[in-house]
Design an enzyme around this catalytic site. Structure first.
Site, PDB file in Angstrom:
ATOM      1  N   HIS A  50      33.130  54.133  30.311  1.00 39.35           N
ATOM      2  CA  HIS A  50      34.161  55.082  30.913  1.00 39.35           C
ATOM      3  C   HIS A  50      33.139  56.427  31.463  1.00 39.35           C
ATOM      4  O   HIS A  50      33.343  56.638  32.337  1.00 39.35           O
ATOM      5  CB  HIS A  50      34.878  55.697  29.697  1.00 39.35           C
ATOM      6  N   ARG A  64      46.393  51.244  42.484  1.00 36.67           N
ATOM      7  CA  ARG A  64      46.766  50.796  41.470  1.00 36.67           C
ATOM      8  C   ARG A  64      48.120  51.515  41.071  1.00 36.67           C
ATOM      9  O   ARG A  64      48.185  52.469  40.436  1.00 36.67           O
ATOM     10  CB  ARG A  64      45.971  50.907  40.252  1.00 36.67           C
ATOM     11  N   ARG A 120      48.986  47.047  44.820  1.00 32.81           N
ATOM     12  CA  ARG A 120      49.178  45.874  43.993  1.00 32.81           C
ATOM     13  C   ARG A 120      50.376  46.247  42.925  1.00 32.81           C
ATOM     14  O   ARG A 120      50.571  47.431  42.483  1.00 32.81           O
ATOM     15  CB  ARG A 120      47.806  46.143  43.040  1.00 32.81           C
ATOM     16  N   GLU A 175      41.666  36.734  40.415  1.00 28.78           N
ATOM     17  CA  GLU A 175      41.111  37.215  39.388  1.00 28.78           C
ATOM     18  C   GLU A 175      40.953  36.140  38.299  1.00 28.78           C
ATOM     19  O   GLU A 175      40.305  36.393  37.369  1.00 28.78           O
ATOM     20  CB  GLU A 175      41.455  38.509  39.023  1.00 28.78           C
ATOM     21  N   ASN A 205      36.057  42.344  39.064  1.00 26.27           N
ATOM     22  CA  ASN A 205      35.829  42.868  37.589  1.00 26.27           C
ATOM     23  C   ASN A 205      36.421  41.752  36.492  1.00 26.27           C
ATOM     24  O   ASN A 205      35.607  41.212  35.584  1.00 26.27           O
ATOM     25  CB  ASN A 205      36.419  44.065  37.177  1.00 26.27           C
ATOM     26  N   ASP A 206      37.546  41.503  36.769  1.00 28.75           N
ATOM     27  CA  ASP A 206      38.151  40.344  35.921  1.00 28.75           C
ATOM     28  C   ASP A 206      37.512  38.813  36.298  1.00 28.75           C
ATOM     29  O   ASP A 206      37.492  38.053  35.131  1.00 28.75           O
ATOM     30  CB  ASP A 206      39.825  40.171  36.049  1.00 28.75           C
ATOM     31  N   ARG A 237      32.734  42.407  29.364  1.00 23.96           N
ATOM     32  CA  ARG A 237      31.897  43.376  29.700  1.00 23.96           C
ATOM     33  C   ARG A 237      31.871  44.656  29.034  1.00 23.96           C
ATOM     34  O   ARG A 237      30.658  45.213  29.144  1.00 23.96           O
ATOM     35  CB  ARG A 237      32.338  43.602  31.255  1.00 23.96           C
ATOM     36  N   CYS A 274      38.235  44.191  45.701  1.00 28.14           N
ATOM     37  CA  CYS A 274      38.400  45.349  45.126  1.00 28.14           C
ATOM     38  C   CYS A 274      37.592  45.635  44.003  1.00 28.14           C
ATOM     39  O   CYS A 274      38.159  46.582  43.000  1.00 28.14           O
ATOM     40  CB  CYS A 274      39.810  45.666  45.136  1.00 28.14           C
TER      41      CYS A 274
END
EC number: 2.7.3.9
Length: 573
Positions: A190, A297, A333, A432, A455-456, A466, A503
């Protein structure tokens, strides 16, 4: 004596300033017997209310400085403070065992933290971190201890910390905090993501900065190469001042490209788009020369509230984004709830592994009223811009067909009602899940486009969380398995005349960009602040020169080989 510490480059830039150690005092909890249990429960409630007030202020500061999507984590923290599953056991412990609030809070929080940390998935790890951050704040109020407040810093410093919580990072004043470095963390933590949004140089995962750096010592944070220099010589300072000036010049050169198209040295055009979470984020997209929105998103519309957003609320948000983008493509999305994103008001049952559970399109296909409301809002907004719709977490061809059929049903209903709907809406899907990549040739006959969510995809392909430091070494964007899957998707799409975007974090990575350009990726969607750097890099690359190297890259057996080859061949770093 000068010391160099190696870490992970988390946010680009050079910072030179005195060290400010951000240390929170040890919160020592003693077990005490109490007789006035009602008064003790009242103490707990007062501490909870103070903590809520603080977090609301931090949330609003984060929203103003960083946008709604970064402020969303504080919605999660506020939900923890109101969660009866956490709060009621604390009150019960006080009442039934006649113990002080501090002890009850500490015991119950520790139980939940240990339980969540023992579960091997990202959502539970983040849930544990949220509880730890929030209960520490409440405990400090109960003990009457002042926790460090980064917002009070009033001179130019580099922050030194074991870690920065999201609430710490959100309170950083960019005027005075020139950079930070932490013992733990990675590029996807984060604090690292927020540092990039705030454009604060950062080096994380150093392991030893708290041990090696004292208050007031001059420190250089090199967020370009992942180095921290402690007590540098005058000569070293001058060298880094020169490096900082060169980087500033480079950024100024990138800024000149804000209104340019993204074209490679051999005249191959690609599109650089941005990922957004709210209508307010569009400003950053346009300021950084974004050619579109590659990922909107929509789940942030659903968070931090007590019930579902209405069709009208959603319509207004989608319409605003489309109008502000002035005809540039906006890929929306549909609702991606589940995994690391909860909606308490849906009262969904707890799952052992939410990342592989009832989420995203799976949830929407079952909770169709909610899904249809979102689709109606999107369809109504479509006449105000260049809308493209994609469905997340698609695993089978049948799932895509079901989702698209519902979309077409709602379109027909609106048209029967006399509502104008665009006839040019492209409908695609996220790739993904590895199964989707493997049968991309079948999907390519059904969809208008693919968007690869790396990412996924990386996590699911390599079975590596991760956020879990023990296995984070397996989170490898350049792993040959990932590159081959990406290649499969692009080839399958192009064979059917369809386009492919990406993305995930990988889309804006300087090592990945030459490979992706060579493979034929059509759209790169990234954080808005990464667009100009990526455009500059692509303009210096020739797709035709990259293509002969692709077989070599795809036949390599390790991430390290790929990185070394790309760096040396395409002169990176």
């Amino acid at each position: 004596m000068t010391k160099e510490i190696q870490g992970i480059a988390a946010s680009s830039g050079i910072a030179i300033a005195k060290a400010f150690r951000l240390e929170n005092p040890e919160l020592t909890v003693e077990k005490k017997s109490v007789t006035e249990v009602e008064a003790e429960v009242a103490r707990l409630e007062a501490a909870l209310e103070k903590s809520k007030s603080e977090l609301e202020i931090i949330r609003e500061h984060a929203r103003k400085e960083l946008g709604d999507d970064k402020a969303e984590i504080f919605e999660a923290h506020l939900l923890v403070l109101s969660d009866p599953e956490l709060i009621n056991p604390i009150k019960d412990k006080i009442t039934n065992e006649n113990v002080n609030a501090e002890h009850a809070l500490d015991e119950v929080a520790a139980m939940f933290i240990n339980m969540f940390e023992s579960m091997d998935n990202e959502y539970m790890k983040e849930r544990a971190a949220d509880i730890r951050d929030v209960t520490k704040r409440v405990l400090a109020h109960l003990l009457g201890v002042n926790v460090s407040n980064p917002s009070l810093i009033s001179e130019e410093v580099v922050i030194i910390a074991e870690d920065l919580t999201p609430s710490d990072t959100a309170q950083l004043n960019r005027k005075f905090v020139k950079g930070f470095t932490t013992d733990i963390g990675g590029r996807t933590s984060h604090s690292a993501i927020m540092a990039r949004s705030m454009e604060i140089p950062a080096v994380v995962g150093t392991k030893t900065v708290m041990e090696d750096i004292q208050n007031g010592v001059l420190v250089i944070v090199d967020g370009l190469d992942g180095e921290v220099i402690v007590d540098p010589s005058e000569e070293t300072v001058k060298a880094y001042e020169k490096k900082a000036a060169e980087y500033a010049e480079q950024k100024a050169e990138w800024a000149k490209l804000v209104n340019e198209k993204t074209v490679s040295a051999d005249d191959h055009h690609v599109e650089l788009a941005a990922n957004i979470g709210t209508p307010e984020d569009v400003k950053g997209v346009l300021e950084n020369g974004g050619e579109g929105v590659g990922l909107y998103r929509t789940e942030f519309l659903y968070m931090g509230r007590e019930d579902l957003p209405t069709e009208e609320e959603q319509f207004t948000s989608y319409k605003t984004v489309l109008e502000r983008m002035e005809g540039k493509p906006v890929v929306v999305r549909t609702l991606d709830i589940g995994g690391d994103k909860e909606l308490p008001y849906l009262n969904l049952p707890k799952e052992m592994n939410p990342f592989l559970g009832f989420r995203a399109i799976r949830l929407c296909l079952e909770m169709q009223d909610m899904f249809r409301t979102q689709l109606r809002a999107l369809l109504r907004a479509s006449v105000y811009g260049n809308l493209k719709i994609m469905f997340p977490m698609i695993a089978t061809v049948d799932e895509f067909r079901q989702a698209k059929a519902i979309l077409l049903e709602e379109k027909a209903k609106l048209q029967q009602e006399g509502v104008q709907v665009s006839e040019d809406i492209e409908v695609g899907m996220m790739v993904e899940i590895p199964s989707s990549a493997v049968i991309a040739d079948l999907f390519a006959k059904e969809v208008d486009f693919f968007s690869i969510g790396t990412n996924d995809l990386i996590q699911y392909t390599l079975a590596a969380d991760r956020m879990n430091e023990r296995v984070s070494y397996l989170y490898q964007p350049y792993n040959p398995a990932i590159l081959r899957l990406v290649n499969m998707v692009i080839k399958a799409a192009h064979k059917e005349g369809k386009w492919v975007g990406m993305c995930g974090e990988m889309a804006g990575d300087e090592i990945a960009i030459p490979i992706l350009l060579g493979l034929g990726l059509d759209e790169f969607s990234m954080s808005a602040t990464s667009i100009l750097k990526a455009r500059s890099q692509i303009r210096q690359l020739s797709k035709a020169d990259i293509e002969p190297h692709l077989d070599t890259i795809l036949s390599m057996s390790s991430t390290e080989e790929v990185i070394e080859f790309v760096k040396s061949t395409f002169h990176i770093g």
